[in-house]
Design an enzyme around this catalytic site. Structure first.
Site, PDB file in Angstrom:
ATOM      1  N   HIS A 202     -19.650  66.584 -14.323  1.00 31.08           N
ATOM      2  CA  HIS A 202     -19.702  66.935 -15.740  1.00 31.08           C
ATOM      3  C   HIS A 202     -19.219  65.749 -16.568  1.00 31.08           C
ATOM      4  O   HIS A 202     -18.651  64.785 -16.049  1.00 31.08           O
ATOM      5  CB  HIS A 202     -18.796  68.137 -16.023  1.00 31.08           C
ATOM      6  CG  HIS A 202     -17.332  67.837 -15.862  1.00 31.08           C
ATOM      7  ND1 HIS A 202     -16.740  67.671 -14.626  1.00 31.08           N
ATOM      8  CD2 HIS A 202     -16.341  67.621 -16.775  1.00 31.08           C
ATOM      9  CE1 HIS A 202     -15.472  67.400 -14.768  1.00 31.08           C
ATOM     10  NE2 HIS A 202     -15.193  67.346 -16.065  1.00 31.08           N
ATOM     11  N   ASP A 204     -16.908  65.250 -20.329  1.00 30.44           N
ATOM     12  CA  ASP A 204     -15.942  66.057 -21.069  1.00 30.44           C
ATOM     13  C   ASP A 204     -16.426  66.385 -22.483  1.00 30.44           C
ATOM     14  O   ASP A 204     -17.033  65.549 -23.149  1.00 30.44           O
ATOM     15  CB  ASP A 204     -14.600  65.330 -21.161  1.00 30.44           C
ATOM     16  CG  ASP A 204     -13.869  65.305 -19.834  1.00 30.44           C
ATOM     17  OD1 ASP A 204     -14.224  66.092 -18.938  1.00 30.44           O
ATOM     18  OD2 ASP A 204     -12.926  64.498 -19.699  1.00 30.44           O
ATOM     19  N   ARG A 268      -4.407  69.658  -4.189  1.00 36.98           N
ATOM     20  CA  ARG A 268      -4.311  68.544  -5.141  1.00 36.98           C
ATOM     21  C   ARG A 268      -4.005  69.096  -6.517  1.00 36.98           C
ATOM     22  O   ARG A 268      -4.466  70.193  -6.876  1.00 36.98           O
ATOM     23  CB  ARG A 268      -5.634  67.774  -5.169  1.00 36.98           C
ATOM     24  CG  ARG A 268      -5.708  66.653  -6.216  1.00 36.98           C
ATOM     25  CD  ARG A 268      -7.104  66.045  -6.255  1.00 36.98           C
ATOM     26  NE  ARG A 268      -7.181  64.902  -7.165  1.00 36.98           N
ATOM     27  CZ  ARG A 268      -7.527  64.983  -8.442  1.00 36.98           C
ATOM     28  NH1 ARG A 268      -7.821  66.157  -8.983  1.00 36.98           N
ATOM     29  NH2 ARG A 268      -7.587  63.891  -9.190  1.00 36.98           N
TER      30      ARG A 268
END
Length: 325
Positions: A202, A204, A268
């Site tokens: 993607h 932002d 993570r």
């Protein structure tokens, strides 16, 4: 783990259907690593006439790559470490306790195949809501990070705006605490890491994004038409150009496509600060170099509504191509 979202149960149909994978998708694999340009914020803070080189290097990085690292950014390692501990405690609540929270999201409820399933969870918190969550969830370091990130971003965009003839108060007038967000991310261990993304590819929906990632790594960006890994730098924050700045700068600054790979054996964490405008803010390509406007004029509300429609209809964001002039 009782705090992990029910990915396998929820997306069982995709896993059992061999045709659910998008065969045209380049799934996470071993890729080359890349060290984005490193910009010294201490030098940026100097008078422009005294030290223009660092400003020129930053502008070159945003023009060429849409991404750079920034050091000496005045957000201490102690604060970032404290924020990470708060983040871990927040995500390690039982799923049944965190799932009803308004700010909590996980996966992709509109996914149509495995390539659109993001194996991650997040708290997406408006800056005006952080104070309330400080009391409920003990997020004092997150609040301090947001305050310092705001000052950092405002300094960066002022320099970038000057380069493309955007008035200096544009961002201060339009990017307010109720339209700017901190997103806390967790990527749980994934038993099918070769089939899904931690966060799907993607760009932002922001002017600018500041990212702090832990030492695990996993962020990949699209560079020279191929995916490359961005290794974590413990002394740096990542600065990522978003779609709105690409449109506002009339394509001078690049919004970079990125993704996060899923990890099989380790969780993570990362934190991102999204510098966004209010819904009524008009995004109009600036006049520079006598170049015709690449994008038609639109409001951030129009952009968000269109993105929401695309995600619901096809499971993915289309982005700026919807707004070409």
């Amino acid at each position: 783990m009782d705090y992990d979202p029910p990915f396998l149960e929820t997306y069982k149909a995709f896993l059992q259907n061999p045709h659910s994978e998008d065969t045209n998708t380049n799934y996470p694999s071993v890729v080359d690593s890349w060290e984005p340009p490193i910009i010294d914020f201490a030098k940026l803070a100097l008078d422009q006439d005294s030290r223009p080189e660092e400003r020129d290097r930053m502008i070159e990085a945003t023009t060429k790559w849409g991404l750079f690292q920034i050091v000496n950014h005045e957000i201490s390692q102690e604060l970032l470490h404290s924020m990470m501990l708060e983040q871990m405690k927040l995500f390690h609540q039982p799923f049944v306790d965190k799932s009803p929270l308004r700010t909590y999201k996980w996966g992709n409820p509109f996914a149509t195949n495995l390539s659109q399933l993001s194996w991650s969870e997040a708290f997406h918190i408006c800056l005006t809501d952080i104070s309330r969550m400080v009391e409920n969830q003990n997020l004092r370091s997150v609040e301090a990070f947001a305050t310092k990130a705001t000052a950092l971003v405002e300094s960066i965009v002022e320099i970038l705006a000057h380069r493309v003839n955007i008035r200096s108060r544009y961002f201060r007038d339009n990017c307010l605490p109720n339209s700017t967000f901190v997103r806390l991310n967790r990527y749980p261990q994934c038993p099918i890491s070769s089939k899904v993304f931690g966060l799907m590819p993607h760009s932002d929906s922001s002017f600018l994004t500041i990212v702090y990632q832990d030492k695990v790594g996993g962020l990949q960006v699209m560079k020279d038409a191929k995916w490359v890994g961005v290794n974590p730098n413990p002394n740096a924050l990542l600065v990522i150009i978003g779609d709105l700045f690409q449109a506002l700068s009339n394509g001078v600054y690049r919004s970079i496509k990125h993704r996060v790979v899923a990890a099989e054996r380790i969780e993570r964490f990362s934190a991102a600060y999204f510098f966004c405008p209010s819904d009524d803010t008009v995004i109009q390509s600036s006049e520079n170099n006598n170049k015709p406007a690449m994008y038609r004029k639109f409001t951030f509300r129009e952009y968000r509504v269109q993105t929401g429609k695309d995600v619901k209809q096809i499971g993915d964001k289309v982005g700026l191509s919807r707004f070409l002039a």
